[in-house]
Design a protein around this motif. Structure first.
Motif, mmCIF file in Angstrom:
data_model
loop_
_atom_site.group_PDB
_atom_site.id
_atom_site.type_symbol
_atom_site.label_atom_id
_atom_site.label_comp_id
_atom_site.label_asym_id
_atom_site.label_seq_id
_atom_site.Cartn_x
_atom_site.Cartn_y
_atom_site.Cartn_z
ATOM 1 N N ALA A 126 0.828 -1.219 0.000
ATOM 2 C CA ALA A 126 0.000 0.000 0.000
ATOM 3 C C ALA A 126 0.857 1.260 0.000
ATOM 4 O O ALA A 126 0.418 2.320 -0.473
ATOM 5 C CB ALA A 126 -0.935 -0.008 1.205
ATOM 6 N N GLY A 127 2.072 1.160 0.535
ATOM 7 C CA GLY A 127 2.946 2.330 0.600
ATOM 8 C C GLY A 127 3.815 2.530 -0.625
ATOM 9 O O GLY A 127 4.656 3.426 -0.645
ATOM 10 N N LEU A 128 3.616 1.702 -1.663
ATOM 11 C CA LEU A 128 4.453 1.789 -2.859
ATOM 12 C C LEU A 128 3.827 2.609 -3.975
ATOM 13 O O LEU A 128 4.428 2.765 -5.040
ATOM 14 C CB LEU A 128 4.780 0.382 -3.376
ATOM 15 N N GLY A 129 2.612 3.089 -3.774
ATOM 16 C CA GLY A 129 1.961 3.921 -4.771
ATOM 17 C C GLY A 129 1.692 3.205 -6.078
ATOM 18 O O GLY A 129 1.133 2.098 -6.102
ATOM 19 N N ASP A 130 2.132 3.791 -7.208
ATOM 20 C CA ASP A 130 1.843 3.228 -8.522
ATOM 21 C C ASP A 130 2.639 1.955 -8.812
ATOM 22 O O ASP A 130 2.374 1.258 -9.793
ATOM 23 C CB ASP A 130 2.110 4.265 -9.615
ATOM 24 N N LYS A 131 3.637 1.621 -7.965
ATOM 25 C CA LYS A 131 4.403 0.386 -8.156
ATOM 26 C C LYS A 131 3.806 -0.809 -7.422
ATOM 27 O O LYS A 131 4.310 -1.931 -7.540
ATOM 28 C CB LYS A 131 5.857 0.587 -7.687
ATOM 29 N N ALA A 132 2.753 -0.552 -6.666
ATOM 30 C CA ALA A 132 2.165 -1.614 -5.844
ATOM 31 C C ALA A 132 1.655 -2.770 -6.692
ATOM 32 O O ALA A 132 1.842 -3.949 -6.350
ATOM 33 C CB ALA A 132 1.035 -1.044 -4.986
ATOM 34 N N GLN A 133 0.992 -2.457 -7.817
ATOM 35 C CA GLN A 133 0.423 -3.504 -8.666
ATOM 36 C C GLN A 133 1.511 -4.418 -9.237
ATOM 37 O O GLN A 133 1.358 -5.649 -9.272
ATOM 38 C CB GLN A 133 -0.384 -2.864 -9.811
#
Length: 552
Positions: A458-465
């Motif tokens: 959740a804390g990775l922003g757009d890299k989470a997916q």
């Protein structure tokens, strides 16, 4: 039936210089056979990731070579008692070179595993025949010193292989791991041809136990496939707990089939004219106990070389080169112990106390490595690796020496290969069991950290997916490339899984100690195998003199 020429029979023993020259070719052959199993260890996480493989593929890239090495070892050993040993050694080198070149072109895990199977056939010949050929030219008493050289070479190859593989992977790519040994193999081929000159006092008609070979191969393969896959199957979701397959229809037919083939193998060996593994050798207490002791030595040696590299990369975030450097303490332990103990055995002619000490080191090293965590002080991990390496160095080659010292000269090939076979088989099964335990443990632990991973994602922003998809795949993760928040969690999971795998080796190390304690403490002979064979034939000729002849 034929016999050697008079000139050949009267040929003087090899000088020390000639022995060392011939031994250099055998040492290179041994180095190549060990390098085949270890050079890819540090680069396996990268290889399997690039080829889209999973933990099972990781295990099989290693066990495929170990399996065919184990199965082919007694075959080569039997052939060594029947055919030209020098020619067989050279044939093993050629097989190894061709298989290595093919492995370097692998495009998927299946092709790589198939090439590694072929590689193991050649490696089995090099491992078994180098021991047999050395027995032809060096007596057991003197062999202790040279066993130290073999131990040193195996130390460099067993644990130095991952270091070399890591450097090659980072510098030129992992495919060069399969090409690096080719010049060494060719050099060994040339040196052996020029320097190794053997005589043979008798020849006999050969009979190959083909059915025994097939039954042994099927039994070993079934049990390894079952161990590798049972308990580690998933539905494709890395987050899921495993569907336990230990008690299933697949288990029944695979384990049952292995048992039936093993029983059939015993029956065939009892009836065969020239059995692959003469079961009569197990009547000899020295051979039987040495086989038992060799099994856990193989587990410690191969298991450590495979899973220590995985620990360094997946639990400590090291690169392949760094992982190789971090396993140097084990090289030091194996190297120092094998050279020093080999020299002491030659000097004093005593061997048992050193083997007992080695077994104690095996137990201690295995247990200590079962306690490591992802943040364990690396100085402590280094000490643990050194202790395990010393245990392997004291026991591995010297168990072959003990058997060669007591077996009949005519059985030197099959006896040496028998101990090597069970060491390789133990290592193969051990790596498979450790891999299955590691995979099952990691899957279970991943189920327990789902919440922590979700929070980290959740804390990775757009890299989470992207990272969520990486974690959900069955592909072995590239831990060193992960964001810090995820990497710490994954490192902890793999550290617990790998330490759990090392705990499996402890009871086997205890079995080694018990077997060595009960080994008959027979002194080492000062005669080479060729001299013992000539002496036994001379004794037979004396006994066979008709009573009417002059016995003066």
């Amino acid at each position: 039936m034929s016999s050697p020429s008079t000139a050949e029979a009267d040929k003087p023993p090899m000088t020390r210089r000639e022995v060392l020259e011939a031994l250099s070719g055998l040492l290179l052959g041994m180095f190549v056979s060990m390098l085949a199993s270890t050079v890819v260890s540090s680069s396996l996480p990268v290889i399997i990731h690039d080829l889209d493989g999973d933990q099972a593929a990781y295990t099989w890239v290693v066990t495929s070579t170990l399996l065919t090495t184990a199965i082919s070892t007694p075959v080569w050993g039997k052939l060594a008692d029947l055919y030209n040993r020098k020619l067989l050694f050279q044939l093993a080198i050629v097989i190894f070179v061709l298989a290595s070149a093919t492995a370097g072109f692998a495009q998927d895990p299946g092709m790589l595993i198939a090439s590694r199977f072929a590689q193991g056939i050649g490696a089995g010949g090099l491992a078994a025949l180098s021991q047999v050929l050395m027995a032809d030219i060096i007596s057991p008493r003197e062999r202790g010193r040279y066993m130290g050289l073999f131990g040193a070479v195996m130390a460099v190859a067993t644990v130095g292989g991952p270091l070399l593989g890591g450097v090659i992977t980072d510098a030129w790519g992992w495919r060069w791991n399969f090409y690096v040994a080719l010049p060494v193999a060719v050099a060994a081929l040339i040196i052996v041809q020029k320097t190794l000159h053997l005589t043979r006092s008798s020849w006999r008609k050969v009979s190959i136990d083909y059915l025994g070979i097939v039954l042994l191969a099927v039994a070993s393969s079934l049990i390894l496939i079952w161990v590798t896959n049972a308990g580690t199957s998933t539905d494709g979701d890395f987050w899921s707990l495993s569907n336990n397959a230990w008690w299933s229809f697949t288990t029944v037919w695979m384990a049952g089939g292995a048992l039936l083939c093993a029983i059939a193998f015993v029956v065939v060996e009892l009836r065969a004219k020239d059995p692959l593994v003469p079961l009569s050798m197990f009547r000899d207490r020295t051979f039987t106990l040495s086989v038992i002791a060799s099994i856990s030595t193989g587990i410690a040696m191969f298991g450590a070389s495979v899973y220590l590299s995985q620990y360094m990369q997946l639990a400590r975030g090291a690169t392949p080169t760094e992982a190789g450097l971090m396993t140097i303490p084990m090289i030091a332990g194996l190297l120092v112990a094998s050279v020093v103990v080999g020299g002491l055995i030659t000097r004093f002619g005593r061997w048992k106390s050193y083997l007992i000490a080695g077994a104690v080191f095996l137990i201690a090293g295995s247990y200590l490595l079962s306690t490591i965590e992802y943040d364990t002080n690396f100085a402590l991990v280094s000490v643990y690796m050194f202790v395990l390496g010393a245990g392997v160095g004291m026991t591995m080659q010297n168990l072959v020496l003990v058997v060669q010292n007591t077996c009949k000269p005519s059985d030197i090939g099959v006896a040496s290969a028998g101990v090597t076979f069970f060491r390789s088989l133990g290592g193969t099964i051990g790596v498979s069991v450790m891999g299955a335990a590691l995979a099952a443990r990691v899957i279970d632990l991943m189920g327990g950290v789902k919440g922590d991973l979700a929070a980290a994602l959740a804390g990775l922003g757009d890299k989470a997916q992207y990272w969520a998809e990486q974690l959900q795949s069955n592909t072995l993760p590239a831990v060193s490339q992960m964001p810090e928040s995820i990497r710490v969690i994954i490192e902890d999971v793999y550290a617990q899984g790998i330490s759990h795998a090392f705990l499996i080796t402890v009871p086997f190390a205890v079995a080694t100690l018990l077997a060595i304690v009960f080994l008959p403490n027979k002194p080492l002979t000062t005669m080479t195998t060729s001299e013992r064979l000539e002496a036994s034939e001379a004794d037979l000729g004396t006994v066979s003199v008709p009573q009417g002849r002059d016995r003066r």
